[in-house]
Design a protein around this motif. Structure first.
Motif, mmCIF file in Angstrom:
data_model
loop_
_atom_site.group_PDB
_atom_site.id
_atom_site.type_symbol
_atom_site.label_atom_id
_atom_site.label_comp_id
_atom_site.label_asym_id
_atom_site.label_seq_id
_atom_site.Cartn_x
_atom_site.Cartn_y
_atom_site.Cartn_z
ATOM 1 N N CYS A 39 5.230 -0.596 -7.713
ATOM 2 C CA CYS A 39 5.523 -1.144 -6.390
ATOM 3 C C CYS A 39 6.865 -0.637 -5.868
ATOM 4 C CB CYS A 39 5.534 -2.665 -6.438
ATOM 5 S SG CYS A 39 4.156 -3.375 -7.362
ATOM 6 N N CYS B 116 7.544 2.211 -3.337
ATOM 7 C CA CYS B 116 7.466 1.986 -1.890
ATOM 8 C C CYS B 116 8.286 0.803 -1.401
ATOM 9 C CB CYS B 116 6.018 1.761 -1.470
ATOM 10 S SG CYS B 116 4.961 3.198 -1.707
ATOM 11 N N HIS B 117 8.659 -0.109 -2.289
ATOM 12 C CA HIS B 117 9.352 -1.334 -1.879
ATOM 13 C C HIS B 117 10.667 -1.500 -2.629
ATOM 14 C CE1 HIS B 117 5.889 -3.160 0.201
ATOM 15 N NE2 HIS B 117 5.132 -2.752 -0.805
ATOM 16 N N PRO C 69 8.097 -2.527 3.408
ATOM 17 C CA PRO C 69 9.258 -3.401 3.632
ATOM 18 C C PRO C 69 9.829 -3.910 2.305
ATOM 19 C CG PRO C 69 7.219 -4.559 4.161
ATOM 20 C CD PRO C 69 6.836 -3.131 3.845
ATOM 21 N N ARG D 134 7.494 -15.616 3.694
ATOM 22 C CA ARG D 134 6.646 -15.101 4.776
ATOM 23 C C ARG D 134 5.164 -15.331 4.519
ATOM 24 N NH1 ARG D 134 10.703 -11.159 4.315
ATOM 25 N NH2 ARG D 134 9.557 -9.539 3.204
ATOM 26 N N TRP D 135 4.780 -15.349 3.225
ATOM 27 C CA TRP D 135 3.362 -15.441 2.884
ATOM 28 C C TRP D 135 3.145 -16.508 1.818
ATOM 29 C CZ3 TRP D 135 0.740 -12.464 6.164
ATOM 30 C CH2 TRP D 135 1.299 -11.275 6.629
ATOM 31 N N ASN E 90 -3.739 -4.432 7.232
ATOM 32 C CA ASN E 90 -4.295 -3.580 8.286
ATOM 33 C C ASN E 90 -5.027 -2.417 7.639
ATOM 34 O OD1 ASN E 90 -2.858 -0.862 8.668
ATOM 35 N ND2 ASN E 90 -1.143 -2.260 8.355
ATOM 36 N N SER F 47 -3.329 0.627 6.210
ATOM 37 C CA SER F 47 -2.224 0.415 5.269
ATOM 38 C C SER F 47 -2.178 1.516 4.218
ATOM 39 C CB SER F 47 -2.361 -0.942 4.580
ATOM 40 O OG SER F 47 -1.299 -1.115 3.647
ATOM 41 N N MET G 175 -0.603 1.082 1.500
ATOM 42 C CA MET G 175 -0.475 0.425 0.192
ATOM 43 C C MET G 175 -1.822 0.457 -0.525
ATOM 44 S SD MET G 175 1.035 -3.286 -0.565
ATOM 45 C CE MET G 175 0.323 -4.330 -1.810
ATOM 46 N N PHE H 121 -4.990 -2.943 -5.198
ATOM 47 C CA PHE H 121 -4.809 -2.964 -6.648
ATOM 48 C C PHE H 121 -5.963 -3.616 -7.396
ATOM 49 C CE2 PHE H 121 -0.612 -2.025 -5.111
ATOM 50 C CZ PHE H 121 -0.157 -1.106 -6.043
ATOM 51 N N VAL I 195 1.717 -10.434 -11.037
ATOM 52 C CA VAL I 195 2.504 -9.883 -9.932
ATOM 53 C C VAL I 195 2.644 -10.920 -8.818
ATOM 54 C CG1 VAL I 195 2.431 -8.174 -8.052
ATOM 55 C CG2 VAL I 195 2.040 -7.442 -10.408
HETATM 56 C C1 HEC Z 1 2.248 3.718 -1.398
HETATM 57 C C2 HEC Z 1 3.229 2.712 -1.031
HETATM 58 C C3 HEC Z 1 3.059 1.285 -1.503
HETATM 59 C C4 HEC Z 1 2.902 0.831 -2.799
HETATM 60 C C5 HEC Z 1 2.779 1.642 -4.083
HETATM 61 C C6 HEC Z 1 2.914 -0.616 -2.695
HETATM 62 N N1 HEC Z 1 3.049 -1.013 -1.399
HETATM 63 FE FE1 HEC Z 1 3.171 -2.924 -0.728
HETATM 64 N N2 HEC Z 1 3.240 -2.280 1.206
HETATM 65 C C7 HEC Z 1 3.310 -0.949 1.579
HETATM 66 C C8 HEC Z 1 3.403 -0.883 3.037
HETATM 67 C C9 HEC Z 1 3.494 0.400 3.858
HETATM 68 C C10 HEC Z 1 3.395 -2.218 3.512
HETATM 69 C C11 HEC Z 1 3.484 -2.690 4.969
HETATM 70 C C12 HEC Z 1 2.170 -3.206 5.449
HETATM 71 C C13 HEC Z 1 1.212 -2.133 5.853
HETATM 72 O O1 HEC Z 1 0.799 -1.330 5.019
HETATM 73 O O2 HEC Z 1 0.825 -2.076 6.983
HETATM 74 C C14 HEC Z 1 3.304 -3.061 2.333
HETATM 75 C C15 HEC Z 1 3.300 -4.451 2.374
HETATM 76 C C16 HEC Z 1 3.404 -5.268 1.265
HETATM 77 C C17 HEC Z 1 3.574 -6.701 1.304
HETATM 78 C C18 HEC Z 1 3.760 -7.549 2.555
HETATM 79 C C19 HEC Z 1 5.243 -7.496 2.831
HETATM 80 C C20 HEC Z 1 5.724 -8.250 4.035
HETATM 81 O O3 HEC Z 1 6.917 -8.517 4.095
HETATM 82 O O4 HEC Z 1 4.942 -8.542 4.930
HETATM 83 C C21 HEC Z 1 3.617 -7.137 0.005
HETATM 84 C C22 HEC Z 1 3.788 -8.567 -0.483
HETATM 85 C C23 HEC Z 1 3.469 -5.975 -0.836
HETATM 86 N N3 HEC Z 1 3.348 -4.849 -0.044
HETATM 87 C C24 HEC Z 1 3.468 -6.009 -2.228
HETATM 88 C C25 HEC Z 1 3.289 -4.885 -3.039
HETATM 89 C C26 HEC Z 1 3.160 -4.963 -4.484
HETATM 90 C C27 HEC Z 1 3.281 -6.232 -5.306
HETATM 91 C C28 HEC Z 1 2.936 -3.693 -4.914
HETATM 92 C C29 HEC Z 1 2.657 -3.224 -6.342
HETATM 93 C C30 HEC Z 1 1.633 -3.950 -7.070
HETATM 94 C C31 HEC Z 1 2.951 -2.819 -3.751
HETATM 95 N N4 HEC Z 1 3.154 -3.580 -2.632
HETATM 96 C C32 HEC Z 1 2.786 -1.440 -3.791
HETATM 97 C C33 HEC Z 1 3.304 0.146 0.753
HETATM 98 C C34 HEC Z 1 3.149 0.111 -0.634
#
Ligand code: HEC
Length: 152
Positions: free
Chosen positions: A62, A65-66, A82, A90-91, A108, A111, A113, A116, A143
């Motif tokens: 994670c 990207c975060h 973000p 927030r959630w 969306n 996305s 992301m 998983f 997680v």
């Molecule tokens: C390839 C990049 C990527 C990876 C890897 C990724 N994310 Fe994300 N995530 C994003 C993006 C971009 C967004 C913004 C929402 C969207 O996609 O439109 C997001 C949004 C989120 C949000 C909502 C955040 C908010 O403030 O609204 C959460 C919670 C989250 N991710 C958790 C995770 C977790 C936990 C993992 C690992 C298990 C993970 N992400 C892995 C790209 C990623």
């Protein structure tokens, strides 16, 4: 550019663990109203294990990207998504579970992301990985339990 990075990250991630018979199969997990109401396993998640999965590059990855302030010992934090600090403000837990299971359905459909805990991970999936999820059901619960601690 970001999209290519995301594809690389997803390809690196596909190292699925073994499913257990009591876990909800991914095709049975329904996202409704942006939420997955029921635990995927019936076993409460462990925030400690969740933090490890989140930072592990071959599992959640994670942090690719975060950013997460509480895990600032980890070397690299991405900014494709973000920062996750305060995400539990927030959630709800049910919404966080839906986002981790399949953000394309929960947030969306564009996305970047990865989903998983879904079998809909795109077309170019290596043959040996077809029908597998990136995380196991319990890793998702772990997680989500960790994310639920991220309040500001
Ligand atoms: C390839 C990049 C990527 C990876 C890897 C990724 N994310 Fe994300 N995530 C994003 C993006 C971009 C967004 C913004 C929402 C969207 O996609 O439109 C997001 C949004 C989120 C949000 C909502 C955040 C908010 O403030 O609204 C959460 C919670 C989250 N991710 C958790 C995770 C977790 C936990 C993992 C690992 C298990 C993970 N992400 C892995 C790209 C990623």
């Amino acid at each position: 550019m970001k999209r290519a990075l995301a594809a690389t990250i997803v390809a690196a991630l596909m190292s699925a663990g073994a499913a257990r018979s009591e876990d909800a199969p991914p095709q049975d997990v329904k996202i409704a109203d942006m939420a997955v109401k029921a635990s995927l396993t019936g076993t409460p998640g462990s925030p400690e294990e969740g933090a490890k999965t989140l930072a592990n590059r071959s599992l959640g990855n994670c942090l690719a990207c975060h950013a997460v302030q509480a895990l600032s010992d980890e070397q690299f934090h991405g900014n494709v998504g973000p920062p996750l600090d305060g995400v539990a403000d927030r959630w709800s837990v049910e919404q966080l579970r839906a986002i981790v299971v399949d953000s394309k359905q929960a947030l969306n459909d564009e996305s970047m992301m990865p989903g998983f805990y879904t079998l809909n991970v795109g077309k170019n999936v290596r043959k040996n990985l077809v029908g597998k999820t990136i995380l196991t059901a319990q890793q998702v619960e772990d997680v989500v339990a960790y994310l639920a601690t991220l309040k500001e």
